[in-house]
Write a protein that holds these residues in place. Structure first.
Motif, PDB file in Angstrom:
ATOM      1  N   PRO A 100      -6.445  -9.155   9.135  1.00 53.79           N
ATOM      2  CA  PRO A 100      -7.366  -9.282   7.990  1.00 53.79           C
ATOM      3  C   PRO A 100      -6.942  -8.423   6.797  1.00 53.79           C
ATOM      4  N   GLY A 101      -6.527  -7.198   7.058  1.00 57.31           N
ATOM      5  CA  GLY A 101      -6.073  -6.332   5.968  1.00 57.31           C
ATOM      6  C   GLY A 101      -4.697  -6.736   5.470  1.00 57.31           C
ATOM      7  N   SER A 143      -0.760  -0.294   6.569  1.00 59.79           N
ATOM      8  CA  SER A 143       0.382  -0.722   5.756  1.00 59.79           C
ATOM      9  C   SER A 143       0.797   0.375   4.788  1.00 59.79           C
ATOM     10  N   LEU A 144      -0.208   0.977   4.126  1.00 62.34           N
ATOM     11  CA  LEU A 144       0.099   2.021   3.149  1.00 62.34           C
ATOM     12  C   LEU A 144       0.694   3.248   3.835  1.00 62.34           C
ATOM     13  N   VAL A 145       0.086   3.648   4.957  1.00 63.53           N
ATOM     14  CA  VAL A 145       0.547   4.871   5.631  1.00 63.53           C
ATOM     15  C   VAL A 145       1.995   4.721   6.090  1.00 63.53           C
ATOM     16  N   VAL A 146       2.317   3.590   6.764  1.00 60.06           N
ATOM     17  CA  VAL A 146       3.676   3.451   7.290  1.00 60.06           C
ATOM     18  C   VAL A 146       4.690   3.339   6.135  1.00 60.06           C
ATOM     19  N   TYR A 147       4.279   2.701   5.038  1.00 58.99           N
ATOM     20  CA  TYR A 147       5.204   2.590   3.897  1.00 58.99           C
ATOM     21  C   TYR A 147       5.435   3.953   3.249  1.00 58.99           C
ATOM     22  N   LEU A 148       4.342   4.725   3.109  1.00 60.23           N
ATOM     23  CA  LEU A 148       4.475   6.052   2.497  1.00 60.23           C
ATOM     24  C   LEU A 148       5.298   6.980   3.381  1.00 60.23           C
ATOM     25  N   GLY A 151     -15.763  -4.328   7.702  1.00 57.66           N
ATOM     26  CA  GLY A 151     -14.806  -3.239   7.509  1.00 57.66           C
ATOM     27  C   GLY A 151     -13.444  -3.412   8.155  1.00 57.66           C
ATOM     28  N   ASN A 152     -13.176  -4.544   8.816  1.00 59.31           N
ATOM     29  CA  ASN A 152     -11.952  -4.571   9.604  1.00 59.31           C
ATOM     30  C   ASN A 152     -10.693  -4.780   8.782  1.00 59.31           C
ATOM     31  N   ILE A 202      -4.968  -2.532   5.741  1.00 55.18           N
ATOM     32  CA  ILE A 202      -4.502  -2.017   4.452  1.00 55.18           C
ATOM     33  C   ILE A 202      -4.069  -0.560   4.602  1.00 55.18           C
ATOM     34  N   PHE A 203      -4.891   0.209   5.317  1.00 54.32           N
ATOM     35  CA  PHE A 203      -4.590   1.631   5.519  1.00 54.32           C
ATOM     36  C   PHE A 203      -3.276   1.799   6.268  1.00 54.32           C
TER      37      PHE A 203
END
Lengths: 268, 147
Positions: A95-96, A40-45, A31-32, A37-38
């Protein structure tokens, strides 16, 4: 390793969080990639949201906000976990991050599409395009060399600055070959993209670059790599096509021109 | 070079055709990348040409020779291009691993990179504009562009 674990109660939380983020050896497989990924998406959004409510203020460009905020969050989490930012980045984020990074491969080759859409321009102007990129790069190299000297960079620093017009995978080995530091060159390539993304619109207006659409496209593709091409596409189909061809041709030109330029300047 | 073969708008007509299913589009991208990854190691270490650069050229050649049609790749390709800024976020965050370099000479390096970016943009753009003007004035090349 985990400074959060002040009390036995908190040790459980620390282990749980470490497992989830993959910073504990036990969690290294499971799961790491999700955290990277999370995040990256959050800071971009958040960047997109800030850009919207900031009415397009250039420092709120989503890529720039995402980068600064992402590094800051990793820095804080590393402090909380009692490790260095670099170590925490490698174990928890990378990893993400690598999964998202991989998609730059299909995204880069996708620029063949806007390139082909204005194949009429490519067919008519290809000699001018290639000549302009070669001459433009040679002039730029002298200017960059001069600026680097002006800022008292040492020879390693100067050599690291010269190949930045090429795509990262070409620029890094060339930097090493001419006595530079590949990590600094990679940083410069990334900053090129971030700078063009944040300041591109303003620079295009200020220097009246768009008075020649072919020049605007070639300039944006050279200075901002694929991000520059995306910016150029917003200006028009010709600009987008020209930026896409610039990304390819300038990389090859850097391959050929930068090593002899470096020896001419006595860099290695 | 004053060829009058106006590549008449093939694009709009092709665009109106039904696009290929998205998995087929992804398959074409994967195939192009795979072939490129086989070609890339053939270049010597002193003249590196990475996989995505070969892939871009390869896909362009396939489109130009009409082996691959725009409708086969357009939808997925445009989607990937729309994501490009987001895809750069991990590269930006990668600087977290190099904060020690920034501590040493960071300010100078960032400033030189900022100026270098502007130099590359402006010099290449102006050089191109100059050469196009020369092509028009000296070689009487038709430089009219229809947007």
């Amino acid at each position: 390793m985990i400074n959060l674990a002040v009390t036995p109660h908190m040790a459980v939380w620390g282990k749980w969080l470490g497992d989830a983020l993959g910073t504990n050896a036990a969690g290294a497989s499971a799961g790491n990639a999700i955290f990277g990924i999370f995040l990256s998406l959050v800071v971009y959004l958040i960047g997109q949201w800030l850009f919207k409510i900031g009415k397009g203020f250039f420092l709120f460009q989503p890529l720039f906000v995402g980068m600064v905020l992402g590094i800051f969050i990793l820095f804080l989490l590393a402090k909380a976990f009692g490790t260095t930012t670099a170590t925490f980045y490698k174990s928890a984020y990378l990893p993400g991050g690598n999964i998202i990074f991989w998609f730059l491969n299909p995204a880069t080759i996708a620029f063949a599409i806007p390139l082909y859409r204005r194949n009429d321009i490519v067919k008519r102007f290809w000699p001018v395009i290639i000549l302009s990129l070669i001459v433009g790069l040679v002039i730029s190299l002298f200017a960059i060399y001069g600026v680097a000297k002006l800022f008292h960079l040492n020879d390693v620093g100067i050599a690291s600055m010269l190949p930045q017009a090429a795509t990262t995978a070409i620029a890094m080995p060339i930097a090493t070959a001419i006595g530079g530091n590949a990590a600094i060159t990679a940083m410069a390539c990334i900053l090129n993209a971030v700078i063009i993304y944040a300041l591109g619109d303003w620079l295009v207006k200020f220097f009246k670059v768009n008075s020649d659409p072919i020049g605007a496209g070639l300039g944006l593709g050279t200075a901002g790599h694929t991000v520059g091409s995306a910016k150029a596409l917003q200006l028009g189909s010709i600009q987008g096509s020209m930026a896409s061809i610039a990304v390819v041709v300038i990389s090859i030109v850097v391959d050929v021109v930068v090593p002899p330029f470096a020896s001419l300047m006595g860099l290695h | 070079m004053t060829t009058q073969d106006k590549v008449t708008p093939t694009t709009p007509t092709e665009a109106t055709e039904t696009p290929s299913p998205i998995l087929i589009q992804m398959g074409i991208f994967a195939a192009v990348l795979f072939v490129s990854s086989l070609i890339s190691p053939l270049f010597p270490a002193s003249f590196p040409v990475p996989t995505p650069v070969i892939g871009l050229v390869l896909l362009y050649v396939l489109l130009a020779t009409h082996i691959v049609k725009l409708r086969n790749v357009e939808k997925f390709g445009d989607f990937m291009i729309s994501l490009i800024a987001f895809l750069f976020v991990p590269s930006g965050i990668q600087l977290a691993a190099n904060l020690d370099i920034l501590k040493a000479e960071g300010v100078q390096i960032v400033l030189v990179t900022l100026i270098a970016t502007i130099i590359l943009l402006v010099v290449v753009a102006y050089t191109t504009a100059l050469f196009i003007r020369i092509a028009k004035k000296v070689f009487h090349m038709n430089t009219d562009i229809n947007n």
